[in-house]
Design a protein around this motif. Structure first.
Motif, PDB file in Angstrom:
ATOM      1  N   PHE B  21       0.840  -1.183   0.000  1.00 46.60           N
ATOM      2  CA  PHE B  21       0.000   0.000   0.000  1.00 46.60           C
ATOM      3  C   PHE B  21       0.882   1.242   0.000  1.00 46.60           C
ATOM      4  CE2 PHE B  21      -1.837   3.077   3.084  1.00 46.60           C
ATOM      5  CZ  PHE B  21      -2.883   3.536   2.311  1.00 46.60           C
ATOM      6  N   ALA B  22       0.634   2.161  -0.905  1.00 48.47           N
ATOM      7  CA  ALA B  22       1.447   3.370  -0.965  1.00 48.47           C
ATOM      8  C   ALA B  22       0.564   4.555  -1.330  1.00 48.47           C
ATOM      9  CB  ALA B  22       2.568   3.204  -1.998  1.00 48.47           C
ATOM     10  N   TRP B  23      -0.024   5.171  -0.366  1.00 53.22           N
ATOM     11  CA  TRP B  23      -0.895   6.320  -0.604  1.00 53.22           C
ATOM     12  C   TRP B  23      -0.058   7.493  -1.096  1.00 53.22           C
ATOM     13  CZ3 TRP B  23      -5.932   7.517  -0.822  1.00 53.22           C
ATOM     14  CH2 TRP B  23      -6.320   8.844  -0.657  1.00 53.22           C
ATOM     15  N   SER B  24      -0.391   8.009  -2.276  1.00 54.07           N
ATOM     16  CA  SER B  24       0.265   9.231  -2.758  1.00 54.07           C
ATOM     17  C   SER B  24      -0.362  10.404  -2.029  1.00 54.07           C
ATOM     18  CB  SER B  24       0.030   9.405  -4.258  1.00 54.07           C
ATOM     19  OG  SER B  24       0.475   8.278  -4.952  1.00 54.07           O
ATOM     20  N   VAL B  25       0.437  11.179  -1.324  1.00 52.40           N
ATOM     21  CA  VAL B  25      -0.167  12.250  -0.530  1.00 52.40           C
ATOM     22  C   VAL B  25      -0.589  13.440  -1.392  1.00 52.40           C
ATOM     23  CG1 VAL B  25       1.004  11.613   1.592  1.00 52.40           C
ATOM     24  CG2 VAL B  25       2.065  13.296   0.065  1.00 52.40           C
TER      25      VAL B  25
END
Ligand SMILES: [Zn+2]
Lengths: 410, 153
Positions: B21-25
């Motif tokens: 999981f890698a939420w782009s801020v």
């Protein structure tokens, strides 16, 4: 036929479609499509009565994205309905938007579908769908390594279908190469497509890596970050907004037995993954609702959902646009080209751009764009009166079909 | 549970799945992080309605405008809600007791229309309490740039 109201499309919006958007978060990405859609229609959030939205669950690792994003879409204080059906999600969301207007409950509805695949992991997402099938095989003592090779992610779903289709239709690997070349060349003319390969030839596709027979790297869709929005309204309101709206004549969906890899351990009787009976049923129902009597001759354009090359031909047949086994020769004839008799995937198709949750909506959106004459460089070389859009998804058992036209049913 | 004689228990298959999981801020939060590296608290402001967002967001959800204006806010603010945590979630997902309770507060910075959540280093806390942010501009992890809050003054 039926008591439902006619529904017009007055706006289409697409975000930029690329493999990784690290400069925006998910709601910000969706906002790009949404704001383009408002602009296209000349409407503002205050003009919209309700929203339908969806994406693939588990693909980005966050859930309830409609709650994260509703305010970014102009939905503050408005009804929001989430619909998610796997690969067909975007189609189902557009159908949902259509139903909300056709029912007479709302006048103007925005449908929004999206996927920001780079935030998550597609294989993980697909695993959550395939869990039951895989678990059944574990139970029978099948080695997990074998399952990985058998399934091979999304490609695994396609290879058995492709070889079955090739055997029954006479489609050759050269036809697969031709499909990729056709789509990627169309995509090169579409500013919203992901893989643009102007001048790509079938011979170049044939040189790409063989993944699992018969599917080569060049026959497979990319993984895309992107979003799509559409505005539906009543014909009366549409006439005030634009001289040339598109109309949705009908929508239909059909669920078959779940058949993730066709012959998986879950006990489906779907032993031929290229049969796609549910596509034929959905198409026949959609055509009946739309008053289409002769689909082979009445349509000017088709947007089948084809993340894998053979599917463009297979679904062309399952959408009852020709006899079974006839599509490869129709491809040979040039009829499917952008300037052909019945252009197929003028957008470049899913094989060029696949933001999964949005993809099935983008098929419907492209039909609307072409009917409205807003296709720019990829606008087909003929008047588009009637077009058919398709989606394939669910547990690879759901087919969705929409018929669009330049005039309402009346 | 033991199976009945002569019957196999229903097999239970374990499928370990590791969801990456890698939420782009996004650029607005990036700008917020960059500001804290310089000891600044940056908030975005809606040019239409004047609402000030901290943490910053790109779209004012109340009026669907781009919150394109930027303002620098003071470190001071007011506790709008708070709680005392006595357990935390360990890396393996289990609940474990904290050695001593921790106060978590929703703080509305002076000039902001929103709250930001943070740990409050204090003996006790109450709604309406005046607090100030403790920044850690040298933090390697962006999420540690805002270390927490302490009583103001
Ligand atoms: Zn505002």
């Amino acid at each position: 036929m039926g008591k439902h109201h006619d529904v017009a499309v007055v706006g289409v919006g697409l975000s930029k479609h690329v493999s990784k958007r690290r400069d925006v978060n998910m709601p910000e990405l969706v906002w790009e499509a949404v704001s383009a859609c408002y602009e296209d229609a000349g409407l503002k959030p205050k003009d919209v009565d309700a929203f339908a939205t969806g994406n693939m669950p588990a693909f980005e690792g966050v859930n309830l994205p409609e709650e994260w994003g509703a305010g970014h879409w102009g939905a503050y204080g408005k009804p929001v309905l989430r619909i998610t059906t796997g690969g067909t999600t975007g189609g189902s969301v557009a159908h949902g938007g259509y139903y909300l207007v056709a029912s007479g409950l709302y006048d103007t509805v925005m449908a929004i579908a999206f996927e920001k695949q780079s935030d998550g992991n597609q294989t993980f997402g697909l695993n959550t769908v395939a869990l039951a099938d895989a678990a059944a095989q574990f139970k029978m003592g099948v080695d997990p390594g074998f399952i990985a090779a058998f399934g091979g992610g999304a490609v695994g779903v396609a290879v058995y279908q492709a070889s079955s289709y090739m055997k029954s239709s006479g489609c050759t690997t050269h036809h697969l190469d031709m499909v990729s070349a056709l789509c990627r060349n169309n995509a090169a003319l579409n500013p919203y497509s992901h893989l643009k390969q102007p001048g790509l030839t079938p011979e170049q596709v044939a040189e790409t890596t063989l993944l699992q027979y018969p599917i080569r790297f060049g026959h497979v869709c990319p993984s895309t970050d992107g979003a799509c929005a559409m505005l539906f309204t009543t014909p009366e309101k549409a006439k005030k907004l634009t001289d040339k709206p598109a109309y949705v004549l009908s929508v239909s969906s059909c669920s078959d037995e779940a058949a993730l890899v066709g012959i998986a351990g879950s006990g489906t009787t779907n032993v031929d993954p290229c049969e796609q009976e549910s596509c034929k049923i959905a198409a026949a129902r959609a055509y009946e609702l739309a008053g289409i009597k002769d689909p082979r001759n009445e349509f000017d354009l088709a947007e089948p959902y084809a993340p894998f090359a053979h599917q463009m031909l297979m679904f062309y047949e399952r959408l009852l646009l020709c006899d079974e086994g006839e599509a490869p020769s129709i491809l040979d004839s040039g009829s499917m080209n952008l300037d052909g008799e019945l252009p197929v995937c003028p957008s470049g198709g899913v094989i060029s751009t696949n933001a999964i949750g949005a993809s099935a909506m983008e098929r419907i959106a492209e039909c609307a764009v072409q009917i409205m004459g807003k296709g720019g460089e990829r606008q087909v070389n003929k008047e588009v009166h009637k077009a058919v859009a398709h989606g394939w998804g669910g547990a690879v058992n759901l087919n969705v079909v929409a018929v669009l036209a330049d005039t309402p049913r009346g | 549970m033991a199976a009945k004689a002569g019957k196999e228990p229903v097999p239970r298959v374990s499928m370990p799945l590791d969801p990456p999981f890698a939420w782009s801020v996004g650029n607005w939060i990036e700008h917020f992080f960059d500001g804290m590296k310089e000891g600044k608290i940056r908030a975005s402001k809606c040019p239409s309605c004047g609402r000030v967002y901290l943490p910053p967001r790109m779209i004012c959800e109340r009026c669907f405008s781009r919150a394109d204006d930027w303002v620098e806010l003071p470190v001071t603010g007011t506790v709008r809600a708070c709680t005392k945590a006595s357990v935390k979630v360990a890396e393996n997902g289990d609940m474990v007791d904290l050695e001593s309770p921790e106060i978590i507060a929703m703080v509305q910075h002076d000039g902001a229309d929103t709250c930001i959540a943070g740990r409050l280093e204090a003996d006790d806390a109450s709604i309406g309490m005046k607090v100030e942010a403790v920044l850690n501009p040298k933090a390697e992890n962006a999420l540690d740039l805002l270390a927490g809050y302490r009583p103001a003054g």
